[in-house]
Scaffold this motif. Structure first.
Motif, short mmCIF file in Angstrom:
data_model
loop_
_atom_site.label_atom_id
_atom_site.label_comp_id
_atom_site.label_asym_id
_atom_site.label_seq_id
_atom_site.Cartn_x
_atom_site.Cartn_y
_atom_site.Cartn_z
N THR A 1 -5.86 -0.47 4.58
CA THR A 1 -5.95 0.39 3.40
C THR A 1 -6.46 1.78 3.79
N LEU A 2 -7.52 1.80 4.63
CA LEU A 2 -8.07 3.10 5.05
C LEU A 2 -7.05 3.89 5.86
N ILE B 1 -8.51 2.50 -3.11
CA ILE B 1 -7.31 3.22 -3.54
C ILE B 1 -7.55 3.96 -4.86
N SER B 2 -8.33 3.37 -5.77
CA SER B 2 -8.46 4.02 -7.09
C SER B 2 -9.61 5.04 -7.15
N ARG C 1 -17.58 -11.58 0.31
CA ARG C 1 -17.27 -12.91 0.86
C ARG C 1 -16.04 -13.58 0.27
N VAL C 2 -15.50 -13.02 -0.80
CA VAL C 2 -14.41 -13.72 -1.50
C VAL C 2 -13.04 -13.20 -1.06
N SER C 3 -12.89 -11.87 -1.12
CA SER C 3 -11.59 -11.27 -0.80
C SER C 3 -11.77 -9.79 -0.48
N SER C 4 -11.10 -9.33 0.56
CA SER C 4 -11.14 -7.89 0.88
C SER C 4 -10.30 -7.08 -0.09
N GLN C 5 -9.46 -7.77 -0.86
CA GLN C 5 -8.57 -7.04 -1.78
C GLN C 5 -9.35 -6.28 -2.86
N PHE C 6 -10.56 -6.76 -3.19
CA PHE C 6 -11.36 -6.04 -4.19
C PHE C 6 -11.74 -4.66 -3.62
N LEU C 7 -12.16 -4.68 -2.36
CA LEU C 7 -12.53 -3.41 -1.72
C LEU C 7 -11.30 -2.51 -1.58
N ARG D 1 0.83 -1.21 0.00
CA ARG D 1 0.00 0.00 0.00
C ARG D 1 0.86 1.26 0.00
N ALA D 2 1.96 1.22 0.79
CA ALA D 2 2.82 2.42 0.84
C ALA D 2 3.39 2.71 -0.54
#
Ligand code: S3P
Ligand code: PEP
Length: 422
Positions: free
Chosen positions: A197-198, A171-172, A160-166, A25-26
């Motif tokens: 991320t937040l 970020i974008s 339910r699948v992955s927090s990476q989508f959120l 993230r950084a």
């Protein structure tokens, strides 16, 4: 490569590597602003994939000793000239797909594991927000094609699948033109990663309003992450702590300050199992003393990456260990529920795979020839199992380079009898 592990104790002290999640993230957030420096980053295969992707999108990144000097794109990533290869890194694929949706477009792919991991909810949301995104094979897996540009709007995202989508959308979207609203459908798995991320967005001046069911994001924002020092990694620490716990050893683990990382739960899990722990949270020094362990029940919804470690701890503890709410652990580098059940069974464990987890009747483990499934966390967890069992060979040991390149050196330094070769 094969790692050969003999029964051994650990002792002394060891510093944990920097956090993979914070490093990704950084780098990304710094690269999307004017730039800055990322201090004490994790330099591993996955984070190098993020550096390469950020460069493909227009940033310039130099490794200067223990710092990354980042010249960023000032809110306007450029359309990449070539395919983005994320190698083994799901975090890179998901975050960079959403960043690429701010450009005219990109093709993103990775290794065989990445090409089997799902991205459906992210592709849907990028389309809902005005972009165009699809999987070439129409199976929601990479190779992915993303065409810009997301503008904003409203999208419902399956949590339910992955927090990476959120995380990717968080970020974008602030850099898109219009306001965006993301509504989470179902339980948001791995929520602590979205919180990281937040936290990082806030560090860079990004604003998101949320109650964790809905996320409101103003468009037209700009980031500025001038200087950031990456904290220690609790997922990597879990193998060091578990090594002491299962061998009845005393070990000091440094670099562990309280963190938003969900995997810091490893400390309370080990305490619940009976390990003695004293933690100087200000200094970041944690001393663990292992001994007889008791089985526990763990809800893995927030801490998927701890599951291989917990499976090993449970196999060596007295009584029953239950891991539940872990369906999402099947969508990692490999299906980690099935892989851990398969490999620990070879070592004599009484372990049952359930749709959402594992049930383990603890006892002893015996040395065996096992597979790491090309998955860093499976290799590291099985190394810990080998320390207690002795006479254990683990293949695909090179995959530790994904998150913890100095894993075997660190383990050897604290007394683990391990050799890597072939
Ligand atoms: O965003 C991140 O840094 C990560 C999120 C988690 O994945 P999921 O959200 O897919 O569970 C975790 O398993 C992965 O190792 C790193
Ligand atoms: C699943 C992991 O990472 P990623 O999703 O980034 O591949 C991990 O590190 O265990």
């Amino acid at each position: 490569m094969i790692a050969s592990v003999e029964r051994s104790q650990v002792s002394g002290e060891v510093a944990v590597p920097p956090s993979k999640s914070y490093t990704h993230r950084a780098i990304t957030i710094s690269a999307l602003g004017p730039g800055g420096s990322v201090k004490r980053p994790l330099l591993s295969a996955d984070t190098r994939a993020t550096i390469a992707a950020a460069e493909a999108l227009g940033a310039e990144i130099a490794i200067e000793g223990e710092t990354l000097a980042v010249a960023g794109v000032g809110g306007r990533p450029k359309t990449p000239d070539n395919v983005i290869d994320v190698e083994n890194s799901g975090t890179t694929l998901r975050i960079m797909a959403a960043v690429a949706a701010l450009t005219d477009g990109a093709v993103l792919t990775g290794d065989a594991s990445i090409r089997g991991r799902p991205n459906g909810p992210l592709l849907k949301s990028l389309n809902d927000l005005g972009g165009e995104a699809f999987s070439i094979k129409r199976n929601d897996c990479a190779p992915l094609v993303v065409r810009g540009k997301i503008r904003g709007g409203r999208t419902v995202l399956d949590g339910r699948v992955s927090s990476q989508f959120l995380s990717a959308l968080l970020i974008s979207c602030p850099l898109a033109e219009d306001e965006a609203e993301i509504v989470i459908d179902g339980e948001l798995k791995s929520r602590p990663y979205a919180e990281i991320t937040l936290e990082m967005l806030e560090e860079a001046g990004g604003k998101v309003e949320t109650d964790f069911e809905r996320f409101f994001i103003q468009g037209g924002q700009r980031y500025h992450l001038e200087e950031y020092t990456v904290p220690g990694d609790f997922s990597s620490a879990s193998y060091l702590l578990a090594a002491a716990a299962v061998t009845g050893s005393r070990l000091m683990v440094r670099g562990l300050r309280p963190s938003r990382q969900g995997d810091s739960a490893i400390v309370s899990i080990l305490r619940d199992m009976g390990a003695k722990i004293s933690w100087d949270q200000e200094k970041g020094d944690l001393v663990i003393e292992g001994g007889d362990l008791e089985g526990v029940e763990v809800d893995a919804s927030l801490t998927p990456d701890l599951v291989p470690t917990i499976a090993v701890l449970g196999s060596l503890a007295r009584g029953k260990t239950v891991v539940k709410n872990a369906e999402h652990v099947r969508h990692k580098e490999t299906d980690r529920l099935s892989a851990m059940a398969m490999e620990l069974s070879k070592m004599g464990a009484d372990i049952e795979e359930r749709p959402d987890g594992l049930v383990i009747e603890g006892g002893r483990l015996e040395g065996a020839i096992v597979s790491g499934h090309h998955d860093h966390r499976i290799v590291m967890a099985l190394t810990v199992a080998g320390l207690a069992a002795g006479d254990t060979r683990i293949d695909t040991a090179e995959s530790v380079s994904v998150s913890y390149p100095s894993f075997f050196e660190d383990m050897a330094r604290i007394g683990c009898l391990v050799e890597v070769g072939g």
